[in-house]
Enzyme design. Structure first.
Site, short mmCIF file in Angstrom:
data_model
loop_
_atom_site.label_atom_id
_atom_site.label_comp_id
_atom_site.label_asym_id
_atom_site.label_seq_id
_atom_site.Cartn_x
_atom_site.Cartn_y
_atom_site.Cartn_z
N GLY A 365 -9.40 21.29 53.72
CA GLY A 365 -8.13 20.76 54.18
C GLY A 365 -8.32 19.41 54.85
N PRO A 366 -7.24 18.70 55.11
CG PRO A 366 -5.04 18.08 55.53
CD PRO A 366 -5.85 19.08 54.78
N PRO A 367 -8.25 16.37 57.78
CG PRO A 367 -9.28 14.31 58.08
CD PRO A 367 -8.34 15.03 57.18
N GLY A 368 -8.16 17.64 61.14
CA GLY A 368 -7.29 18.03 62.23
C GLY A 368 -6.47 19.28 62.03
N GLY A 370 -7.74 22.35 61.94
CA GLY A 370 -8.34 23.47 62.67
C GLY A 370 -9.38 24.26 61.90
CB THR A 372 -14.63 22.97 63.26
OG1 THR A 372 -14.92 22.05 62.20
CG2 THR A 372 -15.92 23.30 63.99
CB SER A 689 5.15 13.84 41.20
OG SER A 689 4.86 12.89 42.20
CE LYS A 732 5.19 15.69 45.61
NZ LYS A 732 5.14 15.67 44.14
#
Length: 788
Positions: A365-368, A370, A372, A689, A732
Site C-alpha cells: 500500500g502507499p506510504p502512511g 499503517g 508497519t 480510464s 474515484k
C-alpha cells in the site's frame, strides 16, 4: 619500416646492412628465437612500435646500460641486440603498450638516428662461429646436466620445457639461448651471452653461470632451513607450554579452565538440535587445543557463543483468545478489514492444530496507511515478540545469509541476529520495505530471501556463519512494500499479498478523532479538555492541507496545531479549552496548501468531469475540447502518457464512425481541428480510464450540446463504443462525493467493485452503469430545447 642494403667488403665478400625502428629495453635481454612480453611507456618507443606495425612488424631491441636514462644515446645502449618480430600489440588503460615479440637474429648497431620523432638504427646481422660435432655433443650434455641439477633444486622449470629442448639439439646456438632465457641471470651476464658469437665459448660461459646460480640457490636454501629450524623451536616451545597448561589443569591450577568449564556448562544446559550440539562440542575441543590469544581461538570462541545464544527451541506461548486478539487489532487500527481477517484466521487454525507453518504475508500500500504499525499490532494480538528488519537499500546477500567464518569480522545475517536479540524462535518478524532491495556485485539479497520466505524450505534455513540448519517455520513473517512491481516475481510468488488501499476521507476523520488527536495531545503534554477539534476542522485539514493516501501528513498537521496551542497555554499560564474550527485552522496552519476543484456554475459544451486514481487517492479530472477551422488535425495536451493519447484517438475514431447517428456532419474532420486538453499540465497523467470522458467532450463540442456539470464519468472506450471496466473505483467514487458530484457513469462490469464503497457514500451518489458509449451520451448530454 625496413631498409636492406647489400655492401661488399674489400676482399669482395658481401654483407647485409638493415635499418629498423629501435626500442631500448630496461632490465631485460631478448635472445633470438625466444618469445617474451615487452612493456613500453616512453613516447618515442611507442612511436617505434607503431612504425613497425605499419610495416612488416620488424623491430630492433637492445638493452640500456643504465635503465634510469630516459633519452638514451648510442653511448647508453649495448651495441649488440636482437632483431625481433612483433606478434601482438595491446594498448593498456594507463597509456603503456604491451608487445609480444619473438627474437629473430643477433645484430650489431652501426648507427643510431632520431630524425622522425622515434629512434632508428642501422645494424648488421652478425655471423656465429660453429664448433666441431664432437665438442658440440659434449657441450650440450654438460650444460644439460648442470641445467637439470638446477631445475631439480629450484623446481622453477616445467617438464614441457625439457621436451621442447630436445628438439633444439640440432642447433647448439638456439639450445644455449633457450636455456639462458630461462635462468635468472643478471642483465650484464645475459648481455655477455648475447654478444658471444663463438658458440663454443658461449657454452663455457653458460655452464659457468649455471653453476654459480646453483651454488647461490643452494646457499639460500640452507639459510631458509636455518630459519625454519628456529621456527620449529618456537613451535616446540609452544607445545611444551600447552603441556604445562595440561599439567596445571590436572593439579587444579589452570586459570583458563574456568572459561572452558563455563562454556561446557552452558552447552550442557542449552537445548540444542543434534547437529548443532555435535558441531559446538567439536569446536570446543578444538578451542582447548589452541593458544588462548591466537586469532583462530577468538573466532571459535565467538562462534560457540553465537550457537549457544540462539533461541533454538524457546518460544512465546501464543494467545488462544480470539475475541481478545480481535479487540487488540481493532483498538490499534481503524478499518483494514482484510488483513485483520487473515490474522484471525491464522489464530483460529493455530488453536485447532498444534503446529502450522507460519504464513508469509505481504502488506502492499502507499506510504502512511499503517503497514508497519499493523505488523506490531499483530505481534501484540498473537502474544508474540515483535522484531523489525529494514531492507531499504540492502544490496549485499551476506546481510541476509551472513558471512562465512573465513572472513575477518564475520557475523551471521540479519535474520539470525534478530532472533538472538529477540530471544524467541517464533516472533512476528516484519521485513520492512522489501521492494527497496537492490542487487550489485556482492549478490542479490532478494534471492537469498527466497529460502527464508518459502514455507517448504525455511525449516532448514542455512546461514553461512553458523553453517547449521535453523528452523524459521515458526516465525510469522510480515513484509511491507509500496508497490508490487519492484518485488522480483519468484519472491512475490512465495508471499500472500494483501492490498491496503488509501483511507477515505471518512476513515481519515475517524482515525484522527480516535487515534491521532488523543496521541498528539498526550505527547505534547496537554489534557484532553485543553483541545477539541470539530469534524469540519478535521475535514478542512484533510482536504486543504494534506494530499495523501495515508495519515502521516495529517498527523503532522494536527501535531502542528496542538503545538501552537501548547505554546499559547505556556505563554498565558492558564488552561482554557481551545476549540479548533474550520475558521481557526488557517490561523494555526497558514494558507491552504491545496485547493478544491470547483464545479462549473452552469452546464457547458466541451467540458467533462472525469475521475482519476493516484497513490494519494481519487481526483477529479477536467477534460476540455474545442474545435477550430483546420484540416482535421487532433491535438492532445496536458502532459499525457501514451495510453491516454491513444484513448483520445480511439474516441475521435468512434465519433467519426458514428457521425450520422450523432447528427454530426460526416466531413467535419476535413474542415475542423480538434484540441483536447487536460488542465494542470505540469502533472503527468496516463491510463485508459478517461476514454469515455474524452469521447463525450468531443461529441459535446461537435453537436453543441452541453454536459451536465454535476456528473463525472470513468471508463475505457473501444472503437466499437464498448465501455470497459477500470480500477480504483472506491477512491474515484469517494473523490466524486467529496467534490459534490451527484451522478457517476461507469462500466457495468465495475458493479462488483461497489461493495468496497461505504454504504453512506453509495446512498448519496447516483451510480449509472453502462455497457455502450451511446448510453453514456444519453445520460451525460443535456437534451436540446424543443423549438417554440
Amino acid at each position: 619500416m625496413i631498409n636492406i642494403s647489400r655492401l661488399f667488403n674489400q676482399d669482395g665478400s658481401e654483407h647485409i646492412q638493415k635499418t629498423l625502428p629501435l626500442v631500448p629495453l630496461r632490465d631485460m635481454v631478448l635472445f633470438p628465437f625466444v618469445t617474451t612480453s615487452v612493456f613500453v611507456g616512453r613516447e618515442k618507443s611507442i612511436k617505434s612500435l607503431s612504425e613497425a606495425m605499419a610495416g612488416d612488424k620488424k623491430i630492433f631491441l637492445t638493452t640500456q646500460k643504465d635503465p634510469e636514462v630516459l633519452k638514451p644515446t648510442i653511448q647508453d645502449i649495448f651495441q649488440v641486440g636482437t632483431e625481433a618480430k612483433i606478434t601482438q600489440l595491446l594498448r593498456l588503460p594507463d597509456g603503456t603498450v604491451k608487445a609480444l615479440v619473438e627474437g629473430c637474429c643477433r645484430g650489431k648497431i652501426i648507427k643510431l638516428s632520431d630524425e622522425r620523432g622515434f629512434l632508428t638504427v642501422e645494424f648488421m646481422p652478425v655471423q656465429e662461429t660453429s664448433m666441431p660435432e664432437a665438442i658440440s655433443k659434449a657441450a650440450l650434455r654438460t650444460v644439460l646436466e648442470a641445467f637439470e641439477n638446477y631445475a631439480s633444486l629450484s623446481g622453477a622449470v616445467s617438464k614441457s620445457f625439457f621436451k621442447n629442448l630436445e628438439i633444439l639439439e640440432a642447433d647448439p646456438s638456439r639450445y644455449a639461448d633457450a636455456i639462458a632465457a630461462q635462468l635468472p641471470f643478471k642483465v650484464t651476464d645475459k648481455q655477455q651471452l648475447l654478444e658471444c658469437m663463438d658458440i663454443e665459448k658461449r657454452f663455457y660461459l653458460l655452464l659457468k653461470l649455471i653453476q654459480q646460480e646453483t651454488e647461490v640457490f643452494t646457499m639460500s636454501q640452507k639459510i631458509k632451513g636455518r630459519v625454519k629450524e628456529q621456527m620449529e623451536k618456537l613451535q616446540k616451545r609452544h607445545y611444551l607450554t600447552e603441556q604445562m597448561r595440561a599439567i596445571k589443569k590436572e593439579m587444579g591450577e589452570d586459570g583458563e579452565s574456568g572459561e572452558y568449564a563455563e562454556l561446557e556448562t552452558r552447552i550442557r544446559k542449552k537445548r540444542l538440535p543434534k547437529e548443532a550440539a555435535g558441531v559446538v562440542r567439536r569446536e570446543l575441543e578444538k578451542l582447548k587445543m589452541m593458544a588462548p590469544m591466537s586469532s583462530e581461538a577468538t573466532v571459535i570462541r565467538n562462534y560457540i557463543d553465537w550457537m549457544i545464544s540462539l533461541p533454538w527451541f524457546r518460544k512465546n506461548r501464543p494467545k488462544n483468545d480470539l475475541a481478545a486478539s480481535e479487540s487488540i487489532l481493532d483498538q490499534d487500527h481503524y478499518g483494514l478489514k482484510k488483513p485483520k481477517e487473515r490474522i484471525l484466521e491464522y489464530l483460529a487454525v493455530q488453536m485447532l492444530v498444534k503446529k502450522i507453518k507460519g504464513p508469509i504475508l505481504c502488506l502492499v500500500g502507499p506510504p502512511g496507511v499503517g503497514k508497519t504499525s499493523l505488523a506490531r499490532s499483530v505481534a501484540s494480538a498473537t502474544g508474540r515478540s515483535f522484531a523489525r528488519i529494514s531492507l531499504g537499500g540492502v544490496r549485499d546477500e551476506a546481510e541476509i545469509r551472513g558471512h562465512r567464518r573465513t572472513y575477518v569480522g564475520a557475523m551471521p545475517g540479519k535474520l539470525i541476529q534478530t532472533l538472538k536479540k529477540v530471544g524467541y524462535s517464533n516472533p512476528v518478524l516484519c521485513l520492512d520495505e522489501i521492494d527497496k532491495m537492490t542487487a550489485d556485485f556482492r549478490g542479490d539479497p532478494s534471492s537469498a530471501l527466497l529460502e527464508a520466505l518459502d514455507p517448504e524450505q525455511n525449516r532448514h534455513f542455512n546461514d553461512h556463519y553458523i553453517e547449521v540448519d535453523y528452523d524459521l517455520s515458526d516465525i510469522l513473517f510480515i513484509t511491507t512494500a509500496n508497490t508490487l512491481f519492484d518485488i522480483p516475481a519468484p519472491l512475490r510468488d512465495r508471499m500472500e499479498v494483501i492490498q491496503l488501499p488509501g483511507y477515505t476521507e471518512y476513515e481519515k476523520t475517524q482515525i484522527a478523532k480516535i487515534f491521532l488527536i488523543p496521541k498528539q495531545i498526550r505527547e505534547n503534554g496537554l489534557e484532553p479538555t485543553d483541545v477539541t477539534f470539530s469534524d469540519n476542522a478535521i475535514q478542512t485539514i484533510i482536504r486543504r492541507f494534506t494530499r495523501e493516501a495515508g495519515v502521516r501528513n495529517l498527523e503532522r498537521e494536527i501535531s502542528s496545531v496542538i503545538r501552537k496551542i501548547a505554546t499559547q497555554i505556556v505563554r498565558s499560564r492558564e488552561r482554557k479549552g481551545y476549540s479548533v474550527s474550520t475558521v481557526s485552522v488557517p490561523k494555526y496552519l497558514g494558507q491552504p496548501k491545496f485547493r478544491d476543484k470547483p464545479l462549473e456554475v452552469e452546464d457547458k459544451t466541451g467540458i467533462v468531469t472525469g475521475l482519476a486514481w493516484t497513490q494519494a487517492g481519487g481526483e477529479l479530472l477536467t477534460i476540455e475540447a474545442v474545435t477550430m477551422p483546420g484540416k482535421g488535425r487532433i491535438m492532445v495536451t496536458g502532459k499525457l502518457g501514451d495510453v491516454m493519447k491513444e484513448s483520445s484517438q480511439a474516441a475521435v475514431s468512434y465519433v467519426r464512425s458514428r457521425s450520422n447517428d450523432l447528427d454530426i456532419h460526416e466531413d467535419f474532420y476535413k474542415t475542423l481541428d480538434i484540441h483536447i486538453h487536460v488542465p494542470e499540465g505540469a502533472i503527468p497523467k496516463d491510463g485508459p480510464s478517461a476514454g469515455i470522458a474524452m469521447c463525450t467532450a468531443v461529441v459535446s463540442i461537435l453537436t453543441g450540446r452541453p454536459v451536465y456539470r454535476n456528473m463525472a464519468m470513468t471508463g475505457e472506450i473501444t472503437l466499437r463504443g464498448r465501455v470497459l471496466p477500470i480500477g480504483g473505483v472506491k477512491e474515484k467514487l469517494l473523490a466524486a462525493h467529496t467534490h459534490g458530484i451527484r451522478k457517476v457513469v461507469m462500466s457495468a462490469e465495475n458493479k462488483k467493485d461497489i461493495q468496497e464503497v461505504p454504504r453512506s457514500i453509495q446512498k448519496q451518489l447516483e451510480i449509472i452503469f453502462v455497457d455502450d458509449m451511446s448510453q453514456v451520451l444519453t445520460h451525460a448530454l443535456v437534451e436540446p430545447a424543443e423549438p417554440a
